[in-house]
Write a protein that holds these residues in place. Structure first.
Motif, mmCIF file in Angstrom:
data_model
loop_
_atom_site.group_PDB
_atom_site.id
_atom_site.type_symbol
_atom_site.label_atom_id
_atom_site.label_comp_id
_atom_site.label_asym_id
_atom_site.label_seq_id
_atom_site.Cartn_x
_atom_site.Cartn_y
_atom_site.Cartn_z
ATOM 1 N N GLU A 99 48.974 -23.899 5.495
ATOM 2 C CA GLU A 99 49.286 -23.947 4.067
ATOM 3 C C GLU A 99 49.537 -22.544 3.509
ATOM 4 O O GLU A 99 50.447 -22.345 2.709
ATOM 5 N N LYS A 100 48.731 -21.574 3.929
ATOM 6 C CA LYS A 100 48.901 -20.187 3.485
ATOM 7 C C LYS A 100 48.984 -19.280 4.710
ATOM 8 O O LYS A 100 47.998 -18.650 5.098
ATOM 9 N N PRO A 101 50.158 -19.198 5.338
ATOM 10 C CA PRO A 101 50.274 -18.388 6.556
ATOM 11 C C PRO A 101 50.226 -16.894 6.248
ATOM 12 O O PRO A 101 50.637 -16.454 5.183
ATOM 13 N N ASP A 102 49.697 -16.133 7.208
ATOM 14 C CA ASP A 102 49.691 -14.673 7.078
ATOM 15 C C ASP A 102 51.044 -14.099 7.478
ATOM 16 O O ASP A 102 51.484 -13.108 6.913
ATOM 17 N N VAL A 103 51.680 -14.707 8.460
ATOM 18 C CA VAL A 103 53.006 -14.274 8.914
ATOM 19 C C VAL A 103 53.850 -15.518 9.170
ATOM 20 O O VAL A 103 53.375 -16.494 9.743
ATOM 21 N N THR A 105 61.179 -22.412 11.905
ATOM 22 C CA THR A 105 60.128 -21.546 11.385
ATOM 23 C C THR A 105 58.824 -21.757 12.143
ATOM 24 O O THR A 105 58.471 -22.877 12.478
ATOM 25 N N VAL A 106 58.135 -20.648 12.387
ATOM 26 C CA VAL A 106 56.794 -20.663 12.968
ATOM 27 C C VAL A 106 55.930 -19.758 12.091
ATOM 28 O O VAL A 106 56.312 -18.635 11.788
ATOM 29 N N GLY A 107 54.773 -20.275 11.662
ATOM 30 C CA GLY A 107 53.857 -19.496 10.846
ATOM 31 C C GLY A 107 52.453 -19.601 11.402
ATOM 32 O O GLY A 107 52.119 -20.555 12.095
ATOM 33 N N TRP A 108 51.627 -18.606 11.094
ATOM 34 C CA TRP A 108 50.258 -18.623 11.587
ATOM 35 C C TRP A 108 49.342 -17.862 10.647
ATOM 36 O O TRP A 108 49.769 -17.031 9.863
ATOM 37 N N GLU A 109 48.049 -18.185 10.766
ATOM 38 C CA GLU A 109 47.010 -17.462 10.054
ATOM 39 C C GLU A 109 46.436 -16.412 10.985
ATOM 40 O O GLU A 109 46.734 -16.398 12.183
ATOM 41 N N LYS A 110 45.597 -15.542 10.444
ATOM 42 C CA LYS A 110 45.033 -14.431 11.228
ATOM 43 C C LYS A 110 44.389 -14.921 12.512
ATOM 44 O O LYS A 110 43.622 -15.868 12.512
#
Length: 153
Positions: free
Chosen positions: A108-112, A124-129
């Motif tokens: 929901e709130k990716p870092d990158v 698209t690919v997103g991830w958290e820390k």
């Protein structure tokens, strides 16, 4: 004698024009639009953070680098990469990272967030820390290194 001088001058002018044409043809020129939001070729977009004013980095397949702060801000052109480094970046994302076939839940709130775009197609690919796939971490570090240090986050 004067006819010979005129003919020599004419030959000189033709050779000079030919040389100019060849020199201009060899100069690499950016293709397509110079504005990322209207560019129809491939582009890599990396967004850092999930805040509304997050920085966004773009590399177009003609080598132009862009930066903007926030999704509504204007783009700043930061220069142009050489063709070989541009092609390596796209090959790394398409072939090593396999962004077109990677199936990963985008938080929901990716870092990158890393995106590959072409016209209206987007992957698209997103991830958290700490939850990034290792190949994407390496890609992200190499991609951000293409940009001037003052614009990095």
């Amino acid at each position: 004698m004067s006819f010979r001088v005129v003919r020599l001058f004419f030959v000189f002018c033709v050779l000079w024009i030919t040389q100019l044409s060849v020199a201009n043809a060899q100069r690499p020129a950016p293709t397509g639009s110079l504005f990322p939001n209207r560019f129809t070729g491939r582009q890599i977009v990396v967004e850092v953070g999930s805040a509304p004013d997050r920085p966004e980095y773009r590399l177009l397949d003609n080598g132009l680098l862009f930066y903007r702060k926030g999704s509504e801000g204007s783009f700043t052109q930061l220069g142009q990469q050489r063709k070989d480094s541009t092609m390596k970046a796209f090959a790394r994302l398409e072939q090593e990272c396999k962004i077109k076939t990677t199936r990963q839940e985008k938080p929901e709130k990716p870092d990158v967030t890393v995106s590959w775009k072409r016209a209206k197609t987007e992957f698209t690919v997103g991830w958290e820390k700490g939850q990034a796939p290792e190949i994407y971490k390496q890609f992200y570090e190499r991609f951000i290194a293409l940009f001037p240090r003052i614009q990095r986050k």
